[in-house]
Design a protein around this motif. Structure first.
Motif, PDB file in Angstrom:
ATOM      1  N   TYR A 111       0.831  -1.206   0.000  1.00 11.61           N
ATOM      2  CA  TYR A 111       0.000   0.000   0.000  1.00 11.61           C
ATOM      3  C   TYR A 111       0.868   1.260   0.000  1.00 11.61           C
ATOM      4  CZ  TYR A 111      -4.843  -1.578   0.613  1.00 11.61           C
ATOM      5  OH  TYR A 111      -6.101  -2.090   0.412  1.00 11.61           O
ATOM      6  N   ASN A 119       0.330   7.032  -7.405  1.00 11.35           N
ATOM      7  CA  ASN A 119      -0.974   7.670  -7.235  1.00 11.35           C
ATOM      8  C   ASN A 119      -1.049   9.006  -7.972  1.00 11.35           C
ATOM      9  OD1 ASN A 119      -3.617   7.634  -6.069  1.00 11.35           O
ATOM     10  ND2 ASN A 119      -2.944   9.209  -4.628  1.00 11.35           N
ATOM     11  N   LYS A 181      -7.530   0.564  -8.295  1.00 17.97           N
ATOM     12  CA  LYS A 181      -8.928   0.647  -7.859  1.00 17.97           C
ATOM     13  C   LYS A 181      -9.525  -0.737  -7.631  1.00 17.97           C
ATOM     14  CE  LYS A 181      -9.862   4.917 -10.427  1.00 17.97           C
ATOM     15  NZ  LYS A 181     -10.621   5.505 -11.562  1.00 17.97           N
ATOM     16  N   TYR A 185      -8.175  -0.998  -1.108  1.00 25.49           N
ATOM     17  CA  TYR A 185      -9.185  -0.191  -0.423  1.00 25.49           C
ATOM     18  C   TYR A 185      -8.671   1.254  -0.369  1.00 25.49           C
ATOM     19  CZ  TYR A 185     -11.686  -4.342   1.248  1.00 25.49           C
ATOM     20  OH  TYR A 185     -12.421  -5.512   1.329  1.00 25.49           O
ATOM     21  N   LEU A 186      -9.125   2.055  -1.288  1.00 24.46           N
ATOM     22  CA  LEU A 186      -8.633   3.431  -1.355  1.00 24.46           C
ATOM     23  C   LEU A 186      -9.207   4.307  -0.244  1.00 24.46           C
ATOM     24  CD1 LEU A 186      -8.663   4.008  -5.221  1.00 24.46           C
ATOM     25  CD2 LEU A 186      -6.772   3.300  -3.751  1.00 24.46           C
ATOM     26  N   LYS A 187     -10.113   3.735   0.545  1.00 19.14           N
ATOM     27  CA  LYS A 187     -10.652   4.488   1.678  1.00 19.14           C
ATOM     28  C   LYS A 187      -9.549   4.827   2.685  1.00 19.14           C
ATOM     29  CE  LYS A 187     -11.908   0.354   4.326  1.00 19.14           C
ATOM     30  NZ  LYS A 187     -13.017  -0.398   4.968  1.00 19.14           N
ATOM     31  N   TYR A 188      -8.472   4.029   2.657  1.00 14.04           N
ATOM     32  CA  TYR A 188      -7.373   4.305   3.582  1.00 14.04           C
ATOM     33  C   TYR A 188      -6.771   5.689   3.333  1.00 14.04           C
ATOM     34  CZ  TYR A 188      -7.552  -0.691   4.697  1.00 14.04           C
ATOM     35  OH  TYR A 188      -7.960  -1.948   5.099  1.00 14.04           O
ATOM     36  N   ARG A 190      -8.378   8.331   2.691  1.00 13.84           N
ATOM     37  CA  ARG A 190      -9.218   9.339   3.343  1.00 13.84           C
ATOM     38  C   ARG A 190      -8.995   9.376   4.851  1.00 13.84           C
ATOM     39  NH1 ARG A 190     -13.669  11.500   1.206  1.00 13.84           N
ATOM     40  NH2 ARG A 190     -14.809  11.225   3.172  1.00 13.84           N
ATOM     41  N   VAL A 191      -8.546   8.251   5.375  1.00  8.69           N
ATOM     42  CA  VAL A 191      -8.445   8.130   6.834  1.00  8.69           C
ATOM     43  C   VAL A 191      -7.026   8.370   7.337  1.00  8.69           C
ATOM     44  CG1 VAL A 191      -8.835   6.607   8.810  1.00  8.69           C
ATOM     45  CG2 VAL A 191     -10.356   6.494   6.810  1.00  8.69           C
ATOM     46  N   TYR A 192      -6.043   7.874   6.577  1.00 11.23           N
ATOM     47  CA  TYR A 192      -4.663   7.917   7.056  1.00 11.23           C
ATOM     48  C   TYR A 192      -3.758   8.692   6.094  1.00 11.23           C
ATOM     49  CZ  TYR A 192      -6.498   3.905   9.663  1.00 11.23           C
ATOM     50  OH  TYR A 192      -7.265   3.082  10.449  1.00 11.23           O
ATOM     51  N   LEU A 206      -8.181  -5.545  -1.462  1.00 12.80           N
ATOM     52  CA  LEU A 206      -9.537  -5.808  -1.931  1.00 12.80           C
ATOM     53  C   LEU A 206      -9.587  -7.137  -2.676  1.00 12.80           C
ATOM     54  CD1 LEU A 206     -12.387  -4.605  -2.144  1.00 12.80           C
ATOM     55  CD2 LEU A 206     -11.694  -3.516  -4.284  1.00 12.80           C
TER      56      LEU A 206
END
Length: 259
Positions: A111, A119, A181, A185-188, A190-192, A206
């Protein structure tokens, strides 16, 4: 009656005086023709001289503008090359991680390197404002020095080749984004923060299919080889730009504003 006769005689005398001019000699006609020819020729010469002076002024203006474009190109190339070299190092690290999927903390490291170095990307666009004007207005004909016009044409031919490779690299990069994609999990994001990802726990992919990971590996290594070649082309283009700038400055006696 006598008065009428005298009047007729006087009229004849006046008419004879009006028409009895001495004939011009041939050399007089030749002289008149020469003076007329000289006047027309001088007028034509002065007009051409004025047009030539105007063309030389426009030529020098184009060269000044071209110098500014080349400066912009070299600055952009430097920035892009720095970004690419940094990306190459990061991608190489990602490939090492993917070559050892059984290592400790594999997912976190995957990741980290993928999101940090795959990215976003920076590519060369170039400044073609002046060369476009020269082509559209027929301004290339104003350049009297053949070696200058040849050098300009060669430089922008190389620039077009770099831009073609830009499109190629961008296409491959977009393929990688699509694969990310599907796999991550690209949500990481947003969080980290990316730099904190190696230290997180319970990260997962994923899709954790070895075949898909190997396919992604192939995409990355292909993109890496494209970037390396792209960086070489950019380095060569910068050398061409520097050489062309020096050539134009020396040929047209141009100086930087700071000089």
């Amino acid at each position: 009656m006598e008065n009428s006769s005298n009047s007729t005689t006087n009229d004849k005398e006046v008419l004879r005086k009006q028409t009895d001019y001495p004939l011009k000699k041939f050399k007089n006609y030749l002289f008149d023709f020469f003076m007329l020819f000289l006047a027309v020729t001088l007028g034509f010469f002065v007009n051409n001289l004025s047009e030539d002076r105007s063309d030389r002024q426009r030529e020098k203006q184009y060269m000044n503008s071209l110098i500014n474009d080349l400066k912009s190109d070299t600055t952009q190339i430097q920035d892009v090359c720095i970004s690419i070299k940094n990306q190459i190092v990061g991608i190489d690290s990602l490939l090492h991680v993917m070559e050892n999927p059984d290592q400790h903390n594999f997912v976190n490291r995957f990741y980290y390197f993928a999101l940090k170095y795959l990215n976003s990307a920076t590519f060369y666009s170039g400044s073609d404002r002046t060369i476009s004007q020269l082509k559209s207005s027929g301004g290339l004909r104003l350049i009297q020095k053949i070696f200058i016009s040849d050098s300009i044409v060669n430089y922008y031919s190389s620039s077009d080749n770099v831009k073609y490779n830009t499109e190629f690299c961008l296409k491959e990069f977009n393929k990688i984004l699509e694969s990310e994609k599907e796999m991550m999990y690209l949500k990481y994001l947003r969080v980290y923060k990316i730099d904190s990802i190696p230290h997180l726990e319970e990260l997962e992919l994923l899709i954790n299919d070895p075949d898909i990971i190997n396919q992604f590996y192939n995409q990355v290594i292909y993109y890496l080889s494209s970037l390396i070649n792209y960086n070489i082309l950019l380095t060569d283009l910068k050398e061409e730009a520097d050489t062309l700038m020096k050539l134009i400055k020396e040929s047209y006696n141009l100086k930087d504003a700071s000089e």
